[in-house]
Motif scaffolding. Structure first.
Motif, short mmCIF file in Angstrom:
data_model
loop_
_atom_site.label_atom_id
_atom_site.label_comp_id
_atom_site.label_asym_id
_atom_site.label_seq_id
_atom_site.Cartn_x
_atom_site.Cartn_y
_atom_site.Cartn_z
N THR A 162 36.99 37.45 1.22
CA THR A 162 37.09 38.12 -0.07
C THR A 162 37.37 39.58 0.21
O THR A 162 36.62 40.23 0.95
N THR A 163 38.43 40.10 -0.36
CA THR A 163 38.83 41.49 -0.12
C THR A 163 38.82 42.27 -1.42
O THR A 163 39.06 41.71 -2.49
N MET A 164 38.52 43.56 -1.31
CA MET A 164 38.48 44.42 -2.49
C MET A 164 39.20 45.73 -2.22
O MET A 164 39.22 46.23 -1.09
N THR A 165 39.79 46.27 -3.27
CA THR A 165 40.30 47.63 -3.28
C THR A 165 40.12 48.17 -4.69
O THR A 165 40.10 47.39 -5.66
N THR A 166 39.99 49.47 -4.83
CA THR A 166 39.81 50.02 -6.17
C THR A 166 41.03 49.73 -7.02
O THR A 166 40.92 49.24 -8.14
N SER A 167 42.23 50.01 -6.50
CA SER A 167 43.47 49.64 -7.18
C SER A 167 44.63 49.86 -6.23
O SER A 167 44.75 50.94 -5.64
N PRO A 168 45.54 48.87 -6.08
CA PRO A 168 46.73 49.10 -5.26
C PRO A 168 47.60 50.23 -5.80
O PRO A 168 48.37 50.84 -5.05
N ARG A 169 47.46 50.56 -7.08
CA ARG A 169 48.26 51.63 -7.66
C ARG A 169 47.86 53.01 -7.12
O ARG A 169 48.61 53.97 -7.28
N LEU A 170 46.71 53.09 -6.48
CA LEU A 170 46.30 54.35 -5.86
C LEU A 170 46.96 54.55 -4.50
O LEU A 170 46.86 55.62 -3.92
N ALA A 174 54.68 52.16 0.29
CA ALA A 174 54.68 51.50 1.60
C ALA A 174 53.29 50.97 1.94
O ALA A 174 53.16 49.90 2.55
N GLU A 175 52.25 51.70 1.56
CA GLU A 175 50.89 51.24 1.81
C GLU A 175 50.59 50.00 0.97
O GLU A 175 49.91 49.07 1.42
N ARG A 176 51.11 49.99 -0.26
CA ARG A 176 50.91 48.85 -1.14
C ARG A 176 51.51 47.59 -0.54
O ARG A 176 50.92 46.51 -0.61
N ASP A 177 52.68 47.71 0.06
CA ASP A 177 53.32 46.57 0.71
C ASP A 177 52.48 46.07 1.88
O ASP A 177 52.34 44.85 2.08
N ARG A 178 51.91 46.98 2.64
CA ARG A 178 51.07 46.59 3.78
C ARG A 178 49.79 45.91 3.29
O ARG A 178 49.37 44.89 3.84
N TYR A 179 49.16 46.49 2.25
CA TYR A 179 47.95 45.88 1.71
C TYR A 179 48.24 44.49 1.15
O TYR A 179 47.41 43.57 1.28
N ALA A 180 49.41 44.30 0.54
CA ALA A 180 49.74 43.01 -0.07
C ALA A 180 49.73 41.89 0.96
O ALA A 180 49.41 40.73 0.63
N ARG A 181 50.06 42.19 2.22
CA ARG A 181 50.02 41.16 3.25
C ARG A 181 48.60 40.66 3.47
O ARG A 181 48.38 39.47 3.70
N VAL A 182 47.62 41.56 3.38
CA VAL A 182 46.22 41.16 3.51
C VAL A 182 45.79 40.36 2.28
O VAL A 182 45.16 39.30 2.39
N GLU A 183 46.13 40.86 1.12
CA GLU A 183 45.74 40.18 -0.12
C GLU A 183 46.31 38.77 -0.19
O GLU A 183 45.63 37.84 -0.62
N ASP A 184 47.57 38.62 0.22
CA ASP A 184 48.21 37.31 0.18
C ASP A 184 47.52 36.31 1.11
O ASP A 184 47.53 35.10 0.85
N ALA A 185 46.93 36.80 2.19
CA ALA A 185 46.28 35.92 3.15
C ALA A 185 44.82 35.63 2.81
O ALA A 185 44.23 34.69 3.35
N ALA A 186 44.24 36.43 1.92
CA ALA A 186 42.81 36.29 1.62
C ALA A 186 42.53 35.16 0.64
O ALA A 186 43.39 34.76 -0.14
N ARG A 187 41.31 34.67 0.68
CA ARG A 187 40.89 33.64 -0.26
C ARG A 187 40.78 34.19 -1.68
O ARG A 187 41.16 33.53 -2.66
N LEU A 188 40.25 35.41 -1.80
CA LEU A 188 40.01 36.01 -3.10
C LEU A 188 40.18 37.52 -2.99
O LEU A 188 39.73 38.12 -2.01
N SER A 189 40.81 38.13 -3.99
CA SER A 189 40.95 39.58 -4.04
C SER A 189 40.45 40.07 -5.39
O SER A 189 40.74 39.45 -6.43
N ARG A 190 39.75 41.20 -5.38
CA ARG A 190 39.25 41.80 -6.60
C ARG A 190 39.51 43.28 -6.58
O ARG A 190 39.54 43.91 -5.52
N TYR A 191 39.71 43.87 -7.77
CA TYR A 191 39.97 45.30 -7.90
C TYR A 191 38.79 45.99 -8.59
O TYR A 191 38.02 45.38 -9.31
N GLY A 192 38.74 47.30 -8.40
CA GLY A 192 37.65 48.09 -8.96
C GLY A 192 36.51 48.17 -7.96
O GLY A 192 36.59 47.70 -6.83
N GLY A 193 35.45 48.81 -8.36
CA GLY A 193 34.26 48.81 -7.53
C GLY A 193 33.95 50.11 -6.84
O GLY A 193 32.79 50.46 -6.66
#
Length: 265
Positions: A162-170, A174-193
């Motif tokens: 389970t992975t979290m980030t406050t928001s990919p829009r922050l 290029a960082e968003r594209d890199r983070y998306a690779r992790v999110e795509d591989a994870a079981r669950l992703s949540r924003y905020g926090g």
């Protein structure tokens, strides 16, 4: 003097900050945007009131100590002992009435985070760590204060994570594209926090927290909590995260290694 000698004082700082902040939460508080038109970045009366209260206590009790905070200029930043303060981490959640924010208090010794606390004065929770141990304290349903040790959970694969980030829009594109690779591989992703995500990682409910653009006061207090619970916090290239920037926290070294590989292609 060790970090444990300061625990009681950190608790007093948290209490004072909570008393300054709590009257503003879920009210029509005063707010201004400090972003200079770049991105919405609110600062409230509560931020300034809480940091002022903590700064006054530190300067009166430990006049030789330095202070680095979000709302005011640095004070003796090269001191042997330095306090790193974020009066409200998660201001946007705060102004929206969500309780996923907290006061971050870190004591650094010779530039290294030695003790950290995340205090949530509305839910009356405290998450604390010194890099070797971490704990939580709060109230049970009967209003009695309780506490327990924190421990991250095992996670061997991205398919379990389970992975979290406050928001990919922050993040930058290029960082968003890199983070998306992790999110795509994870079981669950949540924003905020915001800071709460790191504490949930330390408590064994989340496996990865990935952020970018952090300042030292956004992360310094959280490092001793996560590492004290058995996790690790680095930059995206595996380096020291105490100065902020691109940060990844993991509860298990195995999933940390996998996530770094995805972030770095």
């Amino acid at each position: 003097m060790t970090a444990v000698d300061f625990e009681a004082f950190v608790g007093e700082l948290a209490r004072a900050a909570g008393e300054a902040v709590r009257p503003f939460f879920r009210t029509a508080l005063s707010m201004r945007d400090k972003s200079a038109g770049v991105a919405f970045d609110p600062v409230t009366e509560a931020d300034r009131a809480a940091e002022t209260a903590m700064r006054q206590m530190i300067m009166e009790t430990f006049p030789a100590h330095g202070i680095v905070g979000e709302e005011f200029p640095d004070h003796q930043p090269d001191a042997e002992y330095r306090w790193v303060l974020d009066p409200i981490d998660g201001t946007k959640s705060f102004i929206c009435g969500f309780p996923t924010w907290g006061t971050l208090i870190c004591l650094e010794h010779n530039g290294r985070p030695a003790y950290g606390m995340m205090h949530q004065p509305f839910t009356r929770e405290r998450f604390m760590g010194d890099g070797a141990r971490a704990s939580w304290s709060g109230l049970n349903p009967h209003g009695t204060e309780i506490s327990h040790h924190l421990r991250t959970r095992p996670c061997a694969t991205m398919a379990e994570a389970t992975t979290m980030t406050t928001s990919p829009r922050l993040m930058q594109p290029a960082e968003r594209d890199r983070y998306a690779r992790v999110e795509d591989a994870a079981r669950l992703s949540r924003y905020g926090g915001d800071c709460y995500s790191y504490c949930m990682l330390a408590a064994g409910h989340v496996d990865l927290v990935i952020e970018s653009g952090l300042k030292p006061y956004d992360i310094a207090a959280l490092i001793p909590i996560v590492t004290g619970a058995g996790g690790l916090v680095t930059t995206w290239d595996g380096g020291d995260a105490s100065q902020g920037g691109q940060v990844i926290a993991a509860g298990d070294a195995r999933v940390h290694e996998l996530a770094l590989a995805l972030l770095n292609g």
